[in-house]
Structure formats: structure tokens, C-alpha cells
Design a protein around this motif. Structure first.
Motif, short mmCIF file in Angstrom:
data_model
loop_
_atom_site.label_atom_id
_atom_site.label_comp_id
_atom_site.label_asym_id
_atom_site.label_seq_id
_atom_site.Cartn_x
_atom_site.Cartn_y
_atom_site.Cartn_z
N VAL A 225 45.00 5.65 58.11
CA VAL A 225 44.45 6.89 57.54
C VAL A 225 45.32 7.38 56.39
CG1 VAL A 225 43.94 9.32 57.99
CG2 VAL A 225 43.26 7.58 59.65
N ILE A 226 46.63 7.39 56.60
CA ILE A 226 47.56 7.88 55.58
C ILE A 226 47.43 7.06 54.28
CG2 ILE A 226 50.02 8.02 54.99
CD1 ILE A 226 50.52 8.91 57.87
N HIS A 227 47.23 5.78 54.41
CA HIS A 227 47.19 4.92 53.23
C HIS A 227 45.79 4.80 52.61
CE1 HIS A 227 51.13 3.56 54.84
NE2 HIS A 227 51.39 3.38 53.56
N ASP A 228 44.75 5.10 53.39
CA ASP A 228 43.39 4.85 52.91
C ASP A 228 42.57 6.10 52.59
OD1 ASP A 228 44.01 2.20 53.29
OD2 ASP A 228 43.01 2.05 55.23
N SER A 229 43.09 7.28 52.92
CA SER A 229 42.32 8.51 52.71
C SER A 229 42.60 9.07 51.31
CB SER A 229 42.65 9.55 53.78
OG SER A 229 42.29 9.07 55.06
N ASN A 230 41.70 8.81 50.39
CA ASN A 230 41.91 9.22 49.00
C ASN A 230 41.84 10.73 48.80
OD1 ASN A 230 42.21 6.54 48.15
ND2 ASN A 230 40.00 6.28 47.96
N GLU A 231 41.00 11.40 49.56
CA GLU A 231 40.80 12.84 49.39
C GLU A 231 41.86 13.67 50.11
OE1 GLU A 231 38.47 14.33 47.51
OE2 GLU A 231 37.89 12.33 46.82
N GLY A 232 42.55 13.06 51.06
CA GLY A 232 43.51 13.79 51.88
C GLY A 232 43.18 13.61 53.35
N TYR A 233 44.00 14.18 54.22
CA TYR A 233 43.78 14.01 55.65
C TYR A 233 44.39 15.18 56.43
CZ TYR A 233 48.38 11.90 54.78
OH TYR A 233 49.65 11.66 54.34
N ALA B 7 63.09 13.83 50.99
CA ALA B 7 62.15 14.95 50.92
C ALA B 7 61.27 14.99 52.18
CB ALA B 7 61.27 14.80 49.69
N LEU B 8 60.84 16.18 52.53
CA LEU B 8 59.94 16.34 53.67
C LEU B 8 58.50 16.14 53.21
CD1 LEU B 8 61.55 19.37 55.55
CD2 LEU B 8 61.82 16.93 55.98
N ASP B 9 58.23 14.93 52.70
CA ASP B 9 56.87 14.62 52.30
C ASP B 9 56.05 14.25 53.54
OD1 ASP B 9 57.88 12.11 52.91
OD2 ASP B 9 58.19 11.57 50.84
N CYS B 10 54.76 14.17 53.36
CA CYS B 10 53.87 13.96 54.51
C CYS B 10 53.06 12.68 54.38
CB CYS B 10 52.95 15.16 54.67
SG CYS B 10 53.78 16.71 55.06
N ASP B 11 53.58 11.70 53.67
CA ASP B 11 52.84 10.46 53.51
C ASP B 11 53.50 9.29 54.23
OD1 ASP B 11 55.07 10.26 51.91
OD2 ASP B 11 53.99 9.73 50.07
N LYS B 12 54.39 9.61 55.19
CA LYS B 12 55.05 8.57 55.99
C LYS B 12 55.16 9.04 57.43
CE LYS B 12 57.80 7.02 52.02
NZ LYS B 12 57.24 8.04 51.11
N LEU B 13 55.30 8.10 58.35
CA LEU B 13 55.36 8.42 59.77
C LEU B 13 56.77 8.42 60.33
CD1 LEU B 13 52.28 6.36 61.01
CD2 LEU B 13 52.45 8.85 60.86
N ARG B 14 57.77 8.11 59.50
CA ARG B 14 59.14 8.04 60.00
C ARG B 14 59.64 9.42 60.45
NH1 ARG B 14 59.92 8.07 54.34
NH2 ARG B 14 61.23 9.80 53.64
N LYS B 15 60.61 9.41 61.35
CA LYS B 15 61.23 10.65 61.81
C LYS B 15 62.15 11.22 60.74
CE LYS B 15 61.33 10.13 66.83
NZ LYS B 15 62.22 10.06 68.02
N ARG B 16 62.32 12.53 60.76
CA ARG B 16 63.26 13.19 59.84
C ARG B 16 64.19 14.10 60.65
NH1 ARG B 16 59.55 12.99 55.39
NH2 ARG B 16 57.95 11.57 56.16
N ALA B 17 65.44 14.15 60.26
CA ALA B 17 66.36 15.15 60.79
C ALA B 17 66.22 16.38 59.92
CB ALA B 17 67.79 14.62 60.75
#
Length: 276
Positions: free
Chosen positions: A77-85, A234-244
Motif C-alpha cells: 500500500v505504501i509503495h503503490d498508493s499514488n493518492e495517499g493512504y 526524519a519522521l517521515d511516513c513512507d517507511k515501516l521501520r521503527k524510530r527512536a
């Protein structure tokens, strides 16, 4: 950017579905263990199903990422949703819920071009709905939020999640904390929002996933607070990795708080937190 859904309409949808589901629920529903050791209940799955259905009915142009989906589905979904999710955590604080500890919430964010543009977090116990749209402010039950308070680091209350921090940093925080007192709610999505209201002033969490911060981070930013990743990402929202996560109610406090953390921890391995 394309037209965004109405903030109040999205908040109303989250509130109504959440109320309906929680009114019919009880804490005796079945508990299952996921592969990472965390738990999930029937209400997690049902809330996700109900909200997904309504979001797709109202705004079919957006994709959907739910915490209880499989990783491959989320990633697609993250990689294929052109309009957003949409990014949904249907019940954050599941252990609290299953234990009868009344601190948990429902979190929803709309991500476009890797950033949260709209956020709603609902606390069904206190009937508090936090919401925000980027560059248009954050709100609690319709009242504008502003957490910009001038307070010294030594007088602050911090929310700390010790479970995911290194032993060295945890020991330093116990022995010589730079703040006055600390708490931990056990629900990341409410912790972000309580920070945004100024109920505490500092925040530290060693490992959050996308659904833990996607909505709360925007609400904090729009209330005047600041946050960053301890690893400098950065706290971006296009990846599933964990962030501290390290955060505070204003930029000056964040600089002081982050500086203290980094000066009191061992980073020889490059790891700033424990991975789960």
C-alpha cells in the motif's frame, strides 16, 4: 496537493464507530499473541475492519494501512498508493485494554507524499478527540491546542518508555534525571496527544512504528511542539521501520532534552535503542 477530507467529518466517523464498538465490547474478548510478542484482541481486528470499510466508502481514492495487516500488505500500500493512504492503529494500548487499565486510543492519519496531512486520535474513556490538519492547527474537542509554554528542563514532567531503551541510558535516567518527574501511559498515540496538550513536557520512546506516530506527531507539531528521531532520521511516513523518538513542547526544550540524552548514553554500536 489534492483536496483533503474535512477534519471534522473524519473525526466524527472515528468517534461514532469507536463508540459503537467499545459500547458493545468487554475486556473478556479473546487475546492472541503476535510474532513479536505483543498482543491483539478481537476488538483490534473488529475496529480495524469497521473503520477500513467506512473510510473506503467515503474516500475510495486513498489506500489503507492498518496495524493488524500483514507486513507485505502494508508495504504494498505504501509503495503503490499514488493518492495517499490512511494509517490506522485501531487500538493502541491493547495490553492496557486487556488488563482493565483505562488508557488506550484509536489513531488515524492520512499520509500524502510521505507526510501526515490529517490526523485524528480518539480516547474513548475520556471522550477526548484530538485532531489536526497540516498548517491549520491542532484541536481537542474543537478547541485549538497550543502547548508552547516557557518552562525550565528541571521543572518538566517526562513520559519515558524504559522498555525499549538501552540499559545504560535507562540507568542514567533513573540516577540523574534532568526533569522533575516521569510517567508512562502505555499508549503511544495518547502520549503524543497528552504532550500536545502540555500535560507533560518531554517525551522519549525507543521504538515506534508508523501507526504509533503518524497521527500524534502531526498533532504535536500543529500544537507548537517539536520532535525528531534520535538517529537523525526524519519522521517521515513512507517507511515501516521503527524510530527512536525524542520530543518536547517547544524547540528550546527539545534541544536541551536531546543534548542531555546524547551526552548520557553509550552509542559505540550505533544503536540508540533496543530493537524488538
Amino acid at each position: 496537493m489534492s483536496y483533503l477530507p474535512d477534519r471534522c467529518e473524519v473525526a466524527h466517523l472515528v468517534i461514532q464507530i469507536s463508540r459503537s464498538v467499545f459500547d458493545k465490547s468487554n475486556t473478556d474478548n479473546a487475546v492472541f499473541f503476535k510474532t513479536d510478542g505483543s498482543i491483539v484482541t478481537e476488538i483490534d481486528m473488529y475496529l480495524q475492519s469497521q473503520l477500513k470499510q467506512e473510510l473506503e466508502r467515503h474516500w475510495p481514492q486513498y489506500g489503507f494501512v492498518g496495524e493488524e495487516m500483514h507486513y507485505d500488505e502494508q508495504n504494498a500500500v505504501i509503495h503503490d498508493s499514488n493518492e495517499g493512504y490512511w494509517v490506522l492503529d485501531p487500538l493502541d494500548g491493547t495490553t492496557n485494554y486487556a488488563s482493565g487499565f483505562l488508557v488506550y486510543g484509536v489513531s488515524l492519519a492520512l499520509v500524502i507524499d510521505g507526510q501526515s496531512q490529517l490526523a485524528v486520535v480518539y480516547d474513548p474513556i475520556r471522550d477526548e478527540c484530538f485532531s489536526a490538519i497540516r498548517s491549520q492547527g491542532a484541536y481537542l474537542n474543537g478547541q485549538r491546542l497550543n502547548c508552547l509554554v516557557d518552562i525550565p528542563l528541571s521543572n518538566c514532567v517526562a513520559n519515558i518508555d524504559y522498555k525499549r531503551l538501552t540499559e545504560d541510558l535507562s540507568a542514567q535516567l533513573v540516577r540523574c534525571p534532568p526533569y522533575r518527574s516521569q510517567r508512562n501511559l502505555g499508549s503511544s498515540v495518547l502520549e503524543w496527544c497528552w504532550l500536545a496538550t502540555g500535560r507533560f513536557q518531554l517525551y522519549l520512546h525507543g521504538g515506534q512504528k508508523l501507526w504509533d506516530f503518524a497521527a500524534g506527531y502531526l498533532i504535536l507539531l500543529e500544537s507548537g511542539g517539536q520532535a525528531t528521531s534520535l538517529s537523525g532520521q526524519a519522521l517521515d511516513c513512507d517507511k515501516l521501520r521503527k524510530r527512536a523518538i525524542v520530543a518536547a513542547i517547544n524547540g528550546d526544550l527539545l534541544v536541551q532534552w536531546e543534548s542531555w540524552i546524547k551526552s548520557h548514553m553509550e552509542v559505540a554500536s550505533g544503536d540508540l535503542y533496543r530493537s524488538d
